[in-house]
Design a protein around this motif. Sequence first.
Motif, mmCIF file in Angstrom:
data_model
loop_
_atom_site.group_PDB
_atom_site.id
_atom_site.type_symbol
_atom_site.label_atom_id
_atom_site.label_comp_id
_atom_site.label_asym_id
_atom_site.label_seq_id
_atom_site.Cartn_x
_atom_site.Cartn_y
_atom_site.Cartn_z
ATOM 1 N N LEU A 1 -11.362 -11.822 -16.262
ATOM 2 C CA LEU A 1 -11.955 -12.731 -15.284
ATOM 3 C C LEU A 1 -13.375 -12.284 -14.975
ATOM 4 C CD1 LEU A 1 -9.080 -13.312 -12.671
ATOM 5 C CD2 LEU A 1 -9.588 -14.618 -14.750
ATOM 6 N N PRO A 2 -14.270 -13.221 -14.670
ATOM 7 C CA PRO A 2 -15.638 -12.830 -14.321
ATOM 8 C C PRO A 2 -15.670 -12.104 -12.990
ATOM 9 C CG PRO A 2 -15.315 -15.187 -13.958
ATOM 10 C CD PRO A 2 -14.077 -14.685 -14.628
ATOM 11 N N VAL A 3 -16.620 -11.177 -12.836
ATOM 12 C CA VAL A 3 -16.725 -10.438 -11.583
ATOM 13 C C VAL A 3 -18.152 -9.948 -11.393
ATOM 14 C CG1 VAL A 3 -16.093 -8.190 -12.617
ATOM 15 C CG2 VAL A 3 -15.685 -8.600 -10.188
ATOM 16 N N ASP A 4 -18.610 -9.984 -10.149
ATOM 17 C CA ASP A 4 -19.849 -9.336 -9.734
ATOM 18 C C ASP A 4 -19.433 -8.117 -8.940
ATOM 19 O OD1 ASP A 4 -22.217 -8.464 -8.664
ATOM 20 O OD2 ASP A 4 -22.637 -10.295 -7.512
ATOM 21 N N LEU A 5 -19.514 -6.936 -9.554
ATOM 22 C CA LEU A 5 -18.988 -5.733 -8.914
ATOM 23 C C LEU A 5 -19.725 -5.372 -7.631
ATOM 24 C CD1 LEU A 5 -18.002 -3.078 -11.595
ATOM 25 C CD2 LEU A 5 -16.553 -4.472 -10.143
ATOM 26 N N ALA A 6 -20.933 -5.864 -7.455
ATOM 27 C CA ALA A 6 -21.661 -5.587 -6.222
ATOM 28 C C ALA A 6 -20.953 -6.184 -5.013
ATOM 29 C CB ALA A 6 -23.087 -6.121 -6.321
ATOM 30 N N GLN A 7 -20.031 -7.115 -5.246
ATOM 31 C CA GLN A 7 -19.288 -7.749 -4.159
ATOM 32 C C GLN A 7 -18.066 -6.936 -3.739
ATOM 33 O OE1 GLN A 7 -20.428 -10.696 -2.668
ATOM 34 N NE2 GLN A 7 -22.180 -10.178 -3.971
ATOM 35 N N ALA A 8 -17.797 -5.827 -4.421
ATOM 36 C CA ALA A 8 -16.613 -5.016 -4.117
ATOM 37 C C ALA A 8 -17.005 -3.555 -3.980
ATOM 38 C CB ALA A 8 -15.562 -5.172 -5.208
ATOM 39 N N ALA B 1 -16.887 -3.395 6.779
ATOM 40 C CA ALA B 1 -15.600 -3.311 6.086
ATOM 41 C C ALA B 1 -15.812 -3.141 4.584
ATOM 42 C CB ALA B 1 -14.762 -4.556 6.360
ATOM 43 N N LEU B 2 -15.141 -2.158 4.021
ATOM 44 C CA LEU B 2 -15.137 -2.015 2.571
ATOM 45 C C LEU B 2 -14.279 -3.119 1.960
ATOM 46 C CD1 LEU B 2 -14.587 1.837 2.094
ATOM 47 C CD2 LEU B 2 -16.756 0.589 2.124
ATOM 48 N N VAL B 3 -14.671 -3.617 0.785
ATOM 49 C CA VAL B 3 -13.906 -4.637 0.075
ATOM 50 C C VAL B 3 -13.153 -3.961 -1.071
ATOM 51 C CG1 VAL B 3 -14.020 -6.749 -1.294
ATOM 52 C CG2 VAL B 3 -15.528 -6.455 0.695
ATOM 53 N N LEU B 4 -11.819 -3.983 -0.994
ATOM 54 C CA LEU B 4 -10.957 -3.364 -2.003
ATOM 55 C C LEU B 4 -10.253 -4.461 -2.792
ATOM 56 C CD1 LEU B 4 -11.580 -0.971 -0.149
ATOM 57 C CD2 LEU B 4 -9.172 -0.301 -0.276
ATOM 58 N N ILE B 5 -10.468 -4.487 -4.112
ATOM 59 C CA ILE B 5 -9.951 -5.558 -4.957
ATOM 60 C C ILE B 5 -8.968 -5.007 -5.979
ATOM 61 C CG2 ILE B 5 -10.545 -7.349 -6.624
ATOM 62 C CD1 ILE B 5 -11.511 -7.958 -3.793
ATOM 63 N N ASP B 6 -7.749 -5.520 -5.918
ATOM 64 C CA ASP B 6 -6.737 -5.202 -6.932
ATOM 65 C C ASP B 6 -7.051 -6.029 -8.181
ATOM 66 O OD1 ASP B 6 -4.535 -4.871 -8.552
ATOM 67 O OD2 ASP B 6 -3.062 -5.318 -6.998
#
Length: 387
Positions: free
Chosen positions: A193-200, A180-185
């Motif tokens: 906000l902090p983010v690890d783009l590898a998670q999306a 499943a692809l992870v799609l983040i709004d």
Amino acid sequence: MPPSPETQAPQLVIPAELRPADGRFGSGPTRVPAPALAHLAGEGAAIMGTSHRQAPVRSLVGEIRAGLRELLGAPEGYEVVLGNGGTTAFWDAAAFGLVERRALHLAYGEFSQKFATVTDEAPFLEQSTVVSAQPGDAPDPAATGPAAAKAGADVVAWAHNETSTGVMVEVTRPPGAPNALVLIDATSAAGGLPVDLAQADAYYLAPQKGFAADGGLWLALLSPAAQERVAQIAASGRWMPAFLSLPIAIENSLKDQTYNTPALATLLLLAEQLRWMLASGGLEWCVARTRSSAGHLYDWAQASEYAQPFVSEPARRSHVVGTIDFDERVDAAALARMLRENGIVDTEPYRKLGRNQLRIGMFPATDPADVQALTACIEWVVERIAP
């Protein structure tokens, strides 16, 4: 015709020494810094009214794409893709170009639910699976992997920050759903906000919130897997309108342009905000700034006799959109109106939530000192209007 609240004489005049330097606390659109507007009217004026397919505008788009990669720490192979229409248009584009068969959504407010509605109503997709929570709370993404696998979902989607309620949710790949692809709004989250783009696989946004620009544009950081999915769906022959075609958007973005003519003022403001963010210290600095603003707001509310944070779980309280409930002694609508009469604007709650609360935008362009001044002004007004 009666005068507007901005022009009529205020019922209460807050002392000037208490007021914030900038009284704009909207959650979208948000405050645009004065230096950015000066840049728009100065150096930017030479670009306004020119072709978006020529070198000056393409250079600007290239700078924006590179700046977003740097600010958000995009892994190798991720592409910054952009198009016209804002986040609402991207939801439609994602339904056409990223969801192969079925989507699973985490819905916990107005905007996370809207994307779920889009994929659920798309006649070429199967019925979406929706995992819901009451406003002020959110489902745990880490627990949704088995549900996604059971439903055969090829996309899992949620909002990094639910703008309507002030709930933030971590960006993390749900275990148990490897396909499943992870799609983040990230419309109201990106840059604050902090983010690890590898998670999306798709971290998408609009520039009128954290990036202090105008609306009418969407931007998405797409992983190699997302780009591959776009190509697969296009090869399947699925029809999609050109305006919402992700293959067309990717093709044009790689040339540092948009398929349709963009709003150049939006691009100019976005680029200027990115320069400021990167020069100030990047995402770490931006997050420290929003965390400072939010920390003050929530600490103030918890210490108050008449206010409290709407989001009960501290870890879910947003750093960029703060929602504060008031008890029956305080009419929050009257409070917001009196703040507006004093030049402190857009503190009203999300219109469909229907709560006795204020909603405070605390994006990177908002100085934490202004949030401190805001709470002082609230105290001053409440002392005079509460029974």
